[in-house]
Scaffold this motif. Sequence first.
Motif, short mmCIF file in Angstrom:
data_model
loop_
_atom_site.label_atom_id
_atom_site.label_comp_id
_atom_site.label_asym_id
_atom_site.label_seq_id
_atom_site.Cartn_x
_atom_site.Cartn_y
_atom_site.Cartn_z
N HIS A 1 3.80 1.45 -1.43
CA HIS A 1 4.25 1.55 -2.82
C HIS A 1 3.18 2.21 -3.68
O HIS A 1 3.49 3.12 -4.48
CB HIS A 1 4.55 0.16 -3.38
CG HIS A 1 5.88 -0.38 -2.99
ND1 HIS A 1 6.14 -0.90 -1.75
CD2 HIS A 1 7.05 -0.49 -3.68
CE1 HIS A 1 7.40 -1.32 -1.69
NE2 HIS A 1 7.97 -1.08 -2.83
N LEU A 2 1.95 1.77 -3.52
CA LEU A 2 0.85 2.30 -4.32
C LEU A 2 0.65 3.78 -4.05
O LEU A 2 0.48 4.58 -4.99
CB LEU A 2 -0.43 1.52 -4.00
CG LEU A 2 -1.69 1.92 -4.79
CD1 LEU A 2 -1.46 1.72 -6.28
CD2 LEU A 2 -2.90 1.14 -4.31
N LEU B 1 0.83 -1.21 0.00
CA LEU B 1 0.00 0.00 0.00
C LEU B 1 0.86 1.25 0.00
O LEU B 1 0.52 2.25 -0.63
CB LEU B 1 -0.93 -0.01 1.22
CG LEU B 1 -2.09 -1.01 1.19
CD1 LEU B 1 -2.90 -0.93 2.48
CD2 LEU B 1 -3.00 -0.73 -0.01
#
Length: 501
Positions: free
Chosen positions: A82-83, A80
């Motif tokens: 990274h996103l 998450l």
Amino acid sequence: MSQKQMKEAFVSNHNGTSVLEVTQGLCLPALCIVCRGFLIILSQHLCSSHTWRTRFCIDFVFLIVPLVATLTILSSFVLLEHLAVIICGAGLFYQIYCRRTCARMPVRKMLEKFLKISLESEYIPAISCFRVINSAFTAIAILAVDFPLFPRRFAKTELYGTGAMDFGVGGFIFGTAMVCPEVRKKYTEEPRFYYLTKSLYSVWPLVLLGIGRLVIIKAIGYQEHVTEYGIHWNFFFTLIVVKLITSLLLIIFPLNKSWIVAISIIVLYQLALDFTPLKSVILYGTDGSGTRVGLLNANREGIISTLGYVAIHMAGVQTGSYMLKKRSHVKDWIKGAYCILLAAISLFISLYIVQVNVEVVSRRMANLAFCIWIVASSLILLSSLLLGDIILSFAKFLIKEAVVPCSWKLIHSSVTNKKHLESLASEAKRKEPSLCLITAMNRNQLIFFLLSNITTGLVNLLIDTLHSSTLWALFVLNVYMFTNCLIIYVLHLQDKTIKFW
């Protein structure tokens, strides 16, 4: 149990986490560095230059805070993270693209023109970023591990496994090897005896630091994880032995054959672990009962595992030599990043085969699997930083005259003007240090490491870390890193490089 025994038990007997989770965590800093670069480019285009305070805060928020969060409260939500960072970066890049000042043309032609752009070839930002990320990660982890907030699976493993903290030591060795004097060809015109003398002389600060750490820890009764290195040994002593052995090896063998030396050492070492009593000596001592009597038995983990770190160092030398090859254009660096990524994937496949058929990763022994894991993880981090810097260079290509510290400089002009511009840039750099936390930490890396160790000890002596709440632990960790980074940053602004040798 005493407070010391409780703290020692708290950081002992752990089995680590998965290789995939550590790899995911290693890729996050590259994304954060790209986002930080996009923000600097956009802010330069929209408003006036920043003060050093503003730039320091930007760097701290993008470089340090995500690392603290990844190792604590967001440890289970790395994907998450990274996103979120990718979405943030995509939004910033879209704004940059909409405000581009380069000549308007189709995207395909724009990319073709960018691939032919020349880059400053004598400086590779990805190596500096690699070393700084590893230093920052280590500084955070050595204090965070004493708080309940820190996931136990990230702590150093007792015998087998891949803990996130296990990467720190190997990554430090690998990062140092990439910029060692042999790779930079610092003494190419000097006789070999002179070079060996310089190598011997260069380790005396490490000798002082190693002895100083040993004396202080024993004097104040500070908690120790004995099975990490032994009773008297510490990481500074490992660095000394690795430096001396590799200096001799690089006098005997050509620089471009370092990978052969690395493979030979670690394979022979693994064979010795499997077919001689060496593994038993590491685990149980010379008498098989876990004795700590005698210098070798007292420090058996630190002394014998040095062979594995020598192999990691030689692999780092080979990587540094490859990185410093002459590459003038963006397309050449894309090929270089692709080759490093391919090597990392191949090593991860090898790691799987070795763990299934030979032995799993063991930091305590620095065995074959451990060395493959360290080199593969280091190459993944390095390739992600290279690709990130290429993306950042494209953003600078879109906004002409944009400047991002610790990233490549784009060369748009002719060769004649290039030399003139480089001389002007180097002169300006001498007059005024860049406002960049990465550059500051890279400049005084050993001092930052020493400062982190001192402040970690002070925090442990002043605070009951074992019974700290989540909010208090987060506050302490961020203040601790803010203080360390600020001191190093101010030293950089004062144009000070603290070096005793």
